[in-house]
Write a protein that holds these residues in place. Structure first.
Motif, PDB file in Angstrom:
ATOM      1  N   LYS A 191      39.092  40.028  40.665  1.00 38.57           N
ATOM      2  CA  LYS A 191      37.072  40.177  39.922  1.00 38.57           C
ATOM      3  C   LYS A 191      36.818  40.731  39.263  1.00 38.57           C
ATOM      4  N   SER A 192      37.112  42.349  40.026  1.00 42.91           N
ATOM      5  CA  SER A 192      36.812  43.823  39.566  1.00 42.91           C
ATOM      6  C   SER A 192      37.254  43.312  37.443  1.00 42.91           C
ATOM      7  N   ALA A 193      37.872  42.765  37.548  1.00 47.67           N
ATOM      8  CA  ALA A 193      38.714  42.717  35.884  1.00 47.67           C
ATOM      9  C   ALA A 193      38.586  41.550  35.466  1.00 47.67           C
ATOM     10  N   ALA A 194      37.843  40.435  35.970  1.00 46.85           N
ATOM     11  CA  ALA A 194      37.134  39.178  35.176  1.00 46.85           C
ATOM     12  C   ALA A 194      36.001  40.146  34.896  1.00 46.85           C
ATOM     13  N   LEU A 195      35.272  40.831  35.494  1.00 46.96           N
ATOM     14  CA  LEU A 195      33.722  41.188  35.064  1.00 46.96           C
ATOM     15  C   LEU A 195      33.723  42.719  34.842  1.00 46.96           C
ATOM     16  N   THR A 196      34.924  43.160  34.038  1.00 43.01           N
ATOM     17  CA  THR A 196      35.246  44.328  33.231  1.00 43.01           C
ATOM     18  C   THR A 196      35.541  45.268  33.415  1.00 43.01           C
ATOM     19  N   ASP A 197      35.641  45.320  35.104  1.00 45.88           N
ATOM     20  CA  ASP A 197      35.508  46.918  35.614  1.00 45.88           C
ATOM     21  C   ASP A 197      36.347  47.335  35.612  1.00 45.88           C
ATOM     22  N   PHE A 198      37.164  48.103  35.091  1.00 42.87           N
ATOM     23  CA  PHE A 198      38.682  48.256  34.802  1.00 42.87           C
ATOM     24  C   PHE A 198      38.711  49.234  35.980  1.00 42.87           C
ATOM     25  N   ALA A 226      48.944  42.968  37.376  1.00 42.08           N
ATOM     26  CA  ALA A 226      47.579  43.549  36.872  1.00 42.08           C
ATOM     27  C   ALA A 226      47.282  44.597  36.314  1.00 42.08           C
ATOM     28  N   ALA A 227      48.004  45.874  37.773  1.00 43.22           N
ATOM     29  CA  ALA A 227      47.910  47.532  37.250  1.00 43.22           C
ATOM     30  C   ALA A 227      47.903  48.202  35.331  1.00 43.22           C
ATOM     31  N   ALA A 228      49.326  46.945  34.989  1.00 40.15           N
ATOM     32  CA  ALA A 228      49.717  47.376  33.871  1.00 40.15           C
ATOM     33  C   ALA A 228      48.455  47.272  32.870  1.00 40.15           C
ATOM     34  N   ASP A 229      47.911  45.954  33.282  1.00 38.17           N
ATOM     35  CA  ASP A 229      46.774  45.068  32.651  1.00 38.17           C
ATOM     36  C   ASP A 229      45.860  46.048  32.903  1.00 38.17           C
ATOM     37  N   ALA A 230      45.156  46.233  33.761  1.00 38.61           N
ATOM     38  CA  ALA A 230      43.820  47.662  33.781  1.00 38.61           C
ATOM     39  C   ALA A 230      44.505  48.249  33.004  1.00 38.61           C
ATOM     40  N   SER A 231      45.224  48.977  33.104  1.00 38.53           N
ATOM     41  CA  SER A 231      45.873  49.808  32.382  1.00 38.53           C
ATOM     42  C   SER A 231      45.585  49.945  30.682  1.00 38.53           C
ATOM     43  N   CYS A 232      45.781  49.202  29.709  1.00 34.73           N
ATOM     44  CA  CYS A 232      45.844  48.684  29.075  1.00 34.73           C
ATOM     45  C   CYS A 232      44.221  48.291  28.665  1.00 34.73           C
TER      46      CYS A 232
END
Length: 128
Positions: free
Chosen positions: A10-17, A49-55
């Motif tokens: 949900k945080s990633a969807a809100l761009t709060d990576f 998901a962690a790899a994607d957020a790190s990216c």
């Protein structure tokens, strides 16, 4: 761990990576000792998901770390696809184009795409 994955997504969807990555890291820390055996899909999902957020945060070291975990423990190529894609994307974003190309070619070979490899090689060069 599953709740951390849900909230992180949900945080990633809100761009709060930054928050998303923190949730994914916490989720990984809550997995049991032999999590790749007993919580396989959750482990795959959290590490991808962690790899994607790190990216998204331009953290190539983080992308490599989480992707490598997936590459080491995933039992099928299909389970490695998201990590493969994120790693190549991260390398491309970091302007490590030669390394990104090598990874992409290796992944295509792993997937059995030898017949179209030359075409994909040329296409990849055009994209970057």
């Amino acid at each position: 761990a599953a709740l951390n994955l849900k909230v992180g997504n949900k945080s990633a969807a809100l761009t709060d990576f930054d928050s998303a990555l923190a949730y994914f890291k916490h989720g990984i820390s809550f997995l049991n000792e032999e999590y790749w055996k007993h919580q396989y899909q959750l482990s795959i999902d959290l590490h991808n998901a962690a790899a994607d957020a790190s990216c998204a945060l331009s953290d190539t070291v983080g992308v490599r770390f989480y992707s490598q975990s997936v590459f080491s423990y995933a039992v099928s190529l299909e389970d490695k696809l998201d990590a493969m894609f994120v790693l190549v994307k991260s390398l491309r974003m970091a302007l490590a184009l030669s390394e990104a190309e090598k990874c992409a070619v290796r992944f295509l070979q792993d997937l059995g795409q030898n017949k179209i490899l030359e075409f994909e090689h040329r296409l990849f060069r055009c994209i970057i």
